[in-house]
Design a protein around this motif. Structure first.
Motif, PDB file in Angstrom:
ATOM      1  N   SER A 216      18.788  89.384  22.828  1.00  0.00           N
ATOM      2  CA  SER A 216      17.281  88.784  23.148  1.00  0.00           C
ATOM      3  C   SER A 216      16.162  89.777  22.544  1.00  0.00           C
ATOM      4  O   SER A 216      15.412  89.064  22.113  1.00  0.00           O
ATOM      5  CB  SER A 216      16.847  89.266  24.743  1.00  0.00           C
ATOM      6  OG  SER A 216      17.842  88.683  25.462  1.00  0.00           O
ATOM      7  N   ASP A 219      15.631  88.417  18.906  1.00  0.00           N
ATOM      8  CA  ASP A 219      15.647  87.245  18.727  1.00  0.00           C
ATOM      9  C   ASP A 219      14.140  86.639  18.814  1.00  0.00           C
ATOM     10  O   ASP A 219      13.361  86.934  19.808  1.00  0.00           O
ATOM     11  CB  ASP A 219      16.261  86.284  20.073  1.00  0.00           C
ATOM     12  CG  ASP A 219      16.325  84.806  19.678  1.00  0.00           C
ATOM     13  OD1 ASP A 219      15.524  84.237  19.032  1.00  0.00           O
ATOM     14  OD2 ASP A 219      17.222  84.160  20.246  1.00  0.00           O
ATOM     15  N   ILE A 222      12.590  84.403  21.597  1.00  0.00           N
ATOM     16  CA  ILE A 222      12.359  85.106  22.788  1.00  0.00           C
ATOM     17  C   ILE A 222      11.019  85.720  22.632  1.00  0.00           C
ATOM     18  O   ILE A 222      10.370  85.557  23.830  1.00  0.00           O
ATOM     19  CB  ILE A 222      13.265  86.400  23.035  1.00  0.00           C
ATOM     20  CG1 ILE A 222      14.799  85.434  23.366  1.00  0.00           C
ATOM     21  CG2 ILE A 222      13.300  86.986  24.510  1.00  0.00           C
ATOM     22  CD1 ILE A 222      15.377  85.214  24.741  1.00  0.00           C
ATOM     23  N   ASN A 226       7.672  84.668  24.984  1.00  0.00           N
ATOM     24  CA  ASN A 226       6.999  85.508  25.691  1.00  0.00           C
ATOM     25  C   ASN A 226       5.453  86.100  25.116  1.00  0.00           C
ATOM     26  O   ASN A 226       4.984  87.329  25.645  1.00  0.00           O
ATOM     27  CB  ASN A 226       7.664  86.557  26.149  1.00  0.00           C
ATOM     28  CG  ASN A 226       8.886  86.171  26.939  1.00  0.00           C
ATOM     29  OD1 ASN A 226       8.815  86.076  28.393  1.00  0.00           O
ATOM     30  ND2 ASN A 226      10.097  85.768  26.412  1.00  0.00           N
ATOM     31  N   TYR A 230       7.679  90.212  25.704  1.00  0.00           N
ATOM     32  CA  TYR A 230       8.871  90.032  26.263  1.00  0.00           C
ATOM     33  C   TYR A 230       9.235  91.442  27.024  1.00  0.00           C
ATOM     34  O   TYR A 230       9.862  91.635  28.142  1.00  0.00           O
ATOM     35  CB  TYR A 230      10.059  90.055  25.461  1.00  0.00           C
ATOM     36  CG  TYR A 230      11.441  89.705  25.965  1.00  0.00           C
ATOM     37  CD1 TYR A 230      11.904  89.003  26.906  1.00  0.00           C
ATOM     38  CD2 TYR A 230      12.448  90.889  25.645  1.00  0.00           C
ATOM     39  CE1 TYR A 230      13.083  88.949  27.595  1.00  0.00           C
ATOM     40  CE2 TYR A 230      13.707  90.866  26.293  1.00  0.00           C
ATOM     41  CZ  TYR A 230      14.139  89.907  27.058  1.00  0.00           C
ATOM     42  OH  TYR A 230      15.354  90.135  27.612  1.00  0.00           O
TER      43      TYR A 230
END
Ligand SMILES: *Cc1c(COP(=O)(O)O)cnc(C)c1O
Length: 356
Positions: A216, A219, A222, A226, A230
């Protein structure tokens, strides 16, 4: 005495950035709290993140279909995130220096990383040209400004595969045609903010094409989903980056910065050329960086290197020592460096020449 900060990175920032950040450390946006102690999800900080993202888009005229991210890990983590997200089997790299070599090294963990050309044979003193890029590579990676060696690719290349650029040390120094790139990244500590935040400008449709699973935090999708939140973003460096972006806009934007940067670089290169004591370490004028200007003592004056260092230091010049792999001197003249400081260095070089 006024200090002239020629450090390569972390490096000089606009006084505007430093003052406003210092204020926000004490009292952020009238909250009565420090920017270091508020939640990154408070509306005041969300506004900072939003504004910073939008200003990057505005200043660089980022086309639709691209996202701007502020991440941790430095440019060095991007050396791995780029192939993790973009390379299926093969990628092409132009090796123009220490950072480019490090990017290439990381890419080799993910598949066939082809070095299309290298200037290592002459200590990276030029930018290779006339190479061919394999058309089946997933992307072509370049380092637009070679911070250590003082060379720069100052025009946006036309290539037939997605172009990825490490712009750590020349982002915001000139207008960039972002549409020619699939991804641009860099550590902020050269020309934007204190260390701790990394900027990424990525074309969304380049993502999601690799077969491997991506953790995650590595990435891009991601982080896009967000809004760079994130995990907890580096709030203080992001706040400082926003101040620099506001300052850049106030100065007149990228065209104006490019004009000033060229002028500063011209003054210094002209003196290196004229002064009998010094010479540039870059072979061709067209490859000379306008951000990091590398020069050494001419061979017959080699023993004057230390005395010149001391003389320059006595005039308030800081951070002029060249990287150990080049030697001599390196004047980093990033956006925040005023022309007066460049002139002060030129005057110092002239005065030193007269004394010898
Ligand atoms: C400084 C620099 C890096 C390394 O940046 P970190 O944020 O320290 O990882 C990478 N590329 C270039 C061109 C640099 O100047």
């Amino acid at each position: 005495m006024k200090k002239h900060n020629f450090s390569a990175g972390p490096s000089i920032l606009p006084e505007f950035t430093i003052k406003n950040t210092a204020e926000a450390v004490l009292n952020f946006a009238g909250t009565g709290l420090s920017v270091m102690e508020v939640s990154h999800r408070d509306k005041e900080f969300m506004a900072v993140m939003d504004q910073a993202r939008n200003l990057v888009k505005e200043l660089l005229d980022v086309p639709a279909g691209y996202e701007v991210l502020f991440l941790g890990g430095g440019a060095s983590l991007q050396f791995c995130m780029v192939p993790f997200n973009l390379m299926n089997k093969k990628a092409a790299y132009l090796n123009t220096g220490t950072w480019a070599s490090k990017a290439l090294k990381e890419a080799k963990f993910f598949g066939e990383a082809v070095e299309v050309a290298s200037s290592k044979d002459e200590n990276f003193s030029y930018i290779p040209k006339g190479y061919s890029i394999p058309s089946d590579a997933d992307y072509f990676h370049i380092t637009t400004n070679n911070t250590i060696f003082g060379t720069e690719i100052r025009k946006d290349l036309d290539v037939n595969i997605p172009l990825v650029a490490d712009m750590s040390s020349d982002i915001f120094s000139r207008p960039v045609d972002v549409s020619k790139y699939a991804l641009i990244y860099g550590g902020a500590q050269k020309n934007l903010a204190p260390a701790g935040v990394t900027f990424v400008i990525v074309k969304k449709d380049i993502l999601g094409k690799v077969d491997r699973a991506i953790p995650s935090m590595l990435d891009y999708r991601i982080h896009i989903d967000n809004d760079s939140m994130y995990n907890t973003p580096p709030v203080l460096p992001v706040y400082a980056a926003l101040q620099t972006l506001i300052w850049l806009k106030d100065q007149g934007g990228m065209k104006e910065m490019e004009k000033r940067n060229i002028k500063k670089a011209d003054i210094l290169y002209a003196e290196i050329d004229r002064n009998k004591l010094f010479r540039s370490t870059v072979k061709n004028i067209e490859d000379c960086s306008i951000m990091n200007i590398c020069f050494v003592m001419n061979d017959e004056y080699k023993e004057l290197e230390k005395p010149f260092s001391e003389f320059a230091a006595s005039k308030g010049m800081v951070g002029l020592k060249g990287h150990r792999s080049v030697g001599g001197f390196r004047a980093s003249v990033y956006n925040a460096m005023p022309i007066e400081s460049v002139q002060a260095l030129v005057d110092t070089m002239k005065e030193f020449e007269r004394l010898h």
